[in-house]
Write an enzyme that holds these catalytic residues in place. Structure first.
Site, PDB file in Angstrom:
ATOM      1  N   CYS A 149       0.849  -1.189   0.000  1.00  0.00           N
ATOM      2  CA  CYS A 149       0.000   0.000   0.000  1.00  0.00           C
ATOM      3  C   CYS A 149       0.885   1.239   0.000  1.00  0.00           C
ATOM      4  O   CYS A 149       1.167   1.839   1.051  1.00  0.00           O
ATOM      5  CB  CYS A 149      -0.938  -0.009   1.212  1.00  0.00           C
ATOM      6  SG  CYS A 149      -2.181   1.304   1.166  1.00  0.00           S
ATOM      7  N   GLU A 183     -23.197   3.255   0.697  1.00  0.00           N
ATOM      8  CA  GLU A 183     -23.456   1.935   1.266  1.00  0.00           C
ATOM      9  C   GLU A 183     -22.273   0.997   1.041  1.00  0.00           C
ATOM     10  O   GLU A 183     -21.952   0.160   1.892  1.00  0.00           O
ATOM     11  CB  GLU A 183     -24.737   1.360   0.656  1.00  0.00           C
ATOM     12  CG  GLU A 183     -25.988   2.117   1.081  1.00  0.00           C
ATOM     13  CD  GLU A 183     -27.245   1.694   0.340  1.00  0.00           C
ATOM     14  OE1 GLU A 183     -28.232   1.352   1.008  1.00  0.00           O
ATOM     15  OE2 GLU A 183     -27.220   1.711  -0.908  1.00  0.00           O
ATOM     16  N   THR A 208     -26.221   2.022  11.031  1.00  0.00           N
ATOM     17  CA  THR A 208     -27.298   1.785  10.075  1.00  0.00           C
ATOM     18  C   THR A 208     -28.122   3.045   9.897  1.00  0.00           C
ATOM     19  O   THR A 208     -28.223   3.865  10.811  1.00  0.00           O
ATOM     20  CB  THR A 208     -28.214   0.626  10.528  1.00  0.00           C
ATOM     21  OG1 THR A 208     -29.213   0.400   9.524  1.00  0.00           O
ATOM     22  CG2 THR A 208     -28.905   0.950  11.849  1.00  0.00           C
ATOM     23  N   TYR A 209     -28.651   3.182   8.696  1.00  0.00           N
ATOM     24  CA  TYR A 209     -29.580   4.277   8.401  1.00  0.00           C
ATOM     25  C   TYR A 209     -30.952   3.693   8.054  1.00  0.00           C
ATOM     26  O   TYR A 209     -31.827   4.400   7.582  1.00  0.00           O
ATOM     27  CB  TYR A 209     -29.039   5.110   7.232  1.00  0.00           C
ATOM     28  CG  TYR A 209     -27.640   5.637   7.482  1.00  0.00           C
ATOM     29  CD1 TYR A 209     -27.422   6.794   8.220  1.00  0.00           C
ATOM     30  CD2 TYR A 209     -26.527   4.939   7.002  1.00  0.00           C
ATOM     31  CE1 TYR A 209     -26.127   7.267   8.450  1.00  0.00           C
ATOM     32  CE2 TYR A 209     -25.233   5.397   7.233  1.00  0.00           C
ATOM     33  CZ  TYR A 209     -25.051   6.557   7.960  1.00  0.00           C
ATOM     34  OH  TYR A 209     -23.769   7.006   8.205  1.00  0.00           O
ATOM     35  N   ASN A 210     -31.073   2.347   8.284  1.00  0.00           N
ATOM     36  CA  ASN A 210     -32.320   1.633   7.995  1.00  0.00           C
ATOM     37  C   ASN A 210     -32.758   1.811   6.546  1.00  0.00           C
ATOM     38  O   ASN A 210     -33.939   1.982   6.249  1.00  0.00           O
ATOM     39  CB  ASN A 210     -33.431   2.074   8.952  1.00  0.00           C
ATOM     40  CG  ASN A 210     -33.095   1.761  10.401  1.00  0.00           C
ATOM     41  OD1 ASN A 210     -32.926   2.656  11.218  1.00  0.00           O
ATOM     42  ND2 ASN A 210     -32.969   0.479  10.705  1.00  0.00           N
ATOM     43  N   THR A 211     -31.771   1.797   5.662  1.00  0.00           N
ATOM     44  CA  THR A 211     -32.062   1.917   4.235  1.00  0.00           C
ATOM     45  C   THR A 211     -31.301   0.844   3.455  1.00  0.00           C
ATOM     46  O   THR A 211     -30.255   0.363   3.898  1.00  0.00           O
ATOM     47  CB  THR A 211     -31.660   3.292   3.679  1.00  0.00           C
ATOM     48  OG1 THR A 211     -30.244   3.479   3.875  1.00  0.00           O
ATOM     49  CG2 THR A 211     -32.419   4.414   4.373  1.00  0.00           C
ATOM     50  N   THR A 257     -31.358  -3.865   8.694  1.00  0.00           N
ATOM     51  CA  THR A 257     -30.210  -4.468   7.997  1.00  0.00           C
ATOM     52  C   THR A 257     -29.309  -5.280   8.931  1.00  0.00           C
ATOM     53  O   THR A 257     -28.226  -5.693   8.525  1.00  0.00           O
ATOM     54  CB  THR A 257     -29.365  -3.378   7.319  1.00  0.00           C
ATOM     55  OG1 THR A 257     -28.858  -2.477   8.323  1.00  0.00           O
ATOM     56  CG2 THR A 257     -30.192  -2.584   6.319  1.00  0.00           C
TER      57      THR A 257
END
Length: 488
Positions: A130, A459, A382-385, A394
């Site tokens: 790297c 995401e 999480t954004y619950n999407t 999720t």
């Protein structure tokens, strides 16, 4: 909490977002060249990532107050705002935890001197070739007064650091092979011996930078324009935008989104959500026996060994990188390859929560707590999407991703049904996960684009945070278990 002391020098590597630097029109550039003979550098890419369009990455001038404050604190601490932070800013809650932990490891009081910390960062990131992180820490190493001769190669560094090379390569590529004998050799090396506190600090740094190398490759992080590999002095071709357009983020658009219209991707998210629903119903209806759960783990572990990357070719490190570590041919190898059997690491026998956390906190105060908060932040974020769908739980998917990574490292959770993994993670996703976690230097843009094609870039960055933290915790578990066995 106070800062460890280092010599004060002018910092030459201040960096901002690409779009905040070198805003100059071509007319002014011609005048500058004519009048002063100055060569104007041009960024090699457009934005902090090769994989994510620059317009989608939050810029310093366009973020909310909280993220702005995080950026300001980061710049005050490191005198730069690097591209890793800019990409992580999709998730400011996590970024704050990450920067706080990294700042403590590198700059606050601790068992190791500052220049040792950055040199260990060089050793760790070099194992995965790297160059982006290697170059950052070469500069930081020199800034805190490190001996330039050490940069000629690991053989020029003190014997104490050279001895760390063995566990560096094992943790980076085959952590299941680490034993208490490796620990004993470091702690009983006479005048070059490590203390337990120093070793804990070193192990945390090694695992932090191995996993950060994964994130760097997984997100296609580009070098900043002021880095050697981040710019060119060659003039642009007529077909390209001028330097003003590049500097102000008006370069050619990334066509990733245009490709998302393929018919084969239609319904990808809905199908995944339906499988999650069905699995939840199965959970409610019946529970598998412990014997069946163990069988499913062994099956998944075996199948994970059969997952190979389509880019499965040897990556030969350059001399600039390979001089910082030994045994360049040593790399990832499946733990049951060629019939070799390594006992399954049962998380119920040695876990981060019940064992590793307290050991780290006892020998390196506060770090255990910081690491735990960072692990929890990545795991629970999480954004619950899911793509365009809202109000989605999720947790099942996040757990499957985390546990699949630990499964590849031989770590088993008795209370988890590993049959869920094949239902939730398709082959292209597994290829990406295994490549990024085990051989990150082989990660390609094609791999990044081949999984979850209907999902947002934010995401996918979230997925990379999960992969990074799950990998770090897996490495830490093997290292801390070996240290515990030595102590007892």
């Amino acid at each position: 909490m106070r800062h460890a002391i280092a010599p004060s020098e002018n910092v030459e590597n201040n960096s901002n977002a690409v779009t905040d630097l070198f805003k100059i029109c071509t007319h002014c550039e011609r005048l500058t060249k004519k009048d002063l003979g100055i060569r104007i550098p041009r960024p090699l890419g457009s934005g902090p990532s090769r994989f994510i369009p620059e317009k989608e990455i939050l810029q310093v001038s366009k973020v909310d107050a909280r993220t702005q404050a995080i950026f300001e604190d980061a710049f005050a601490a490191l005198h730069r705002l690097d591209n890793i932070s800019l990409v992580m800013s999709f998730h400011p809650q996590y970024l704050e935890s990450f920067l706080r932990t990294q700042h403590y490891l590198l700059q606050m009081d601790g068992p190791l001197p500052l220049h040792y910390r950055h040199y260990i960062g060089i050793m760790a990131t070099a194992r995965h070739q790297c160059s982006y992180l290697v170059n950052l820490h070469v500069n930081d190493f020199l800034q805190v007064g490190g001996n330039p001769k050490w940069l000629n190669g690991l053989n020029e560094a003190p014997q104490k650091l050279q001895q760390l090379g063995e566990i560096n390569k094992i943790l980076a590529h085959r952590p299941w092979l680490l034993t208490k004998e490796h620990i004993e050799r470091l702690l009983k090396a006479e005048e070059h011996s490590w203390s337990l506190a120093e070793l804990i600090h070193a192990v945390v740094l090694l695992t932090h930078y191995h996993s950060l190398s994964s994130f760097t490759f997984g997100c296609g992080i580009m070098p900043e324009i002021n880095c050697d590999s981040g710019h060119t002095f060659r003039p642009p071709s007529i077909s390209q935008y001028c330097v003003c357009d590049i500097a102000n983020g008006n370069g050619h658009a990334n066509h990733h989104d245009d490709l998302l219209g393929n018919q084969e991707m239609c319904g990808e998210v809905e199908e995944l959500m339906e499988r999650m629903k069905q699995l939840q119903e199965c959970r409610d209806d019946e529970e598998a026996s412990q014997e069946e759960m163990a069988t499913r783990f062994e099956r998944e572990k075996t199948e994970s060994m059969l997952v190979v990357t389509s880019e499965d070719e040897e990556c030969v490190p350059s001399r600039e990188i390979s001089r910082h570590f030994e045994d360049t041919s040593y790399g990832y190898q499946d733990f049951s390859r060629r019939g070799e059997q390594v006992p399954t690491f049962r998380a119920q026998d040695y876990s981060w929560e019940d064992h590793g956390f307290s050991l780290v906190n006892r020998l390196y105060p506060d770090v255990g707590q910081m690491l735990d908060e960072k692990f929890q932040m990545a795991y629970n974020l999480t954004y619950n999407t899911m793509a365009t769908h809202k109000d989605v739980d999720t947790s099942m998917l996040r757990r499957a991703i985390w546990n699949y990574i630990h499964c590849m490292f031989g770590i088993r959770y008795d209370d988890y049904d590993y049959g869920e993994i094949n239902q939730l993670l398709d082959r292209s996703f597994k290829i990406y996960i295994k490549t990024m976690v085990c051989s990150p230097e082989k990660t390609t843009k094609r791999m990044y684009e081949s999984f979850w094609r209907q999902f947002q870039h934010s995401e996918k960055v979230h997925v990379n945070l999960l992969l990074m933290e799950a990998r770090m915790q897996a490495e830490l578990l093997y290292a801390l278990r070996a240290i515990t066995r030595y102590m007892t």
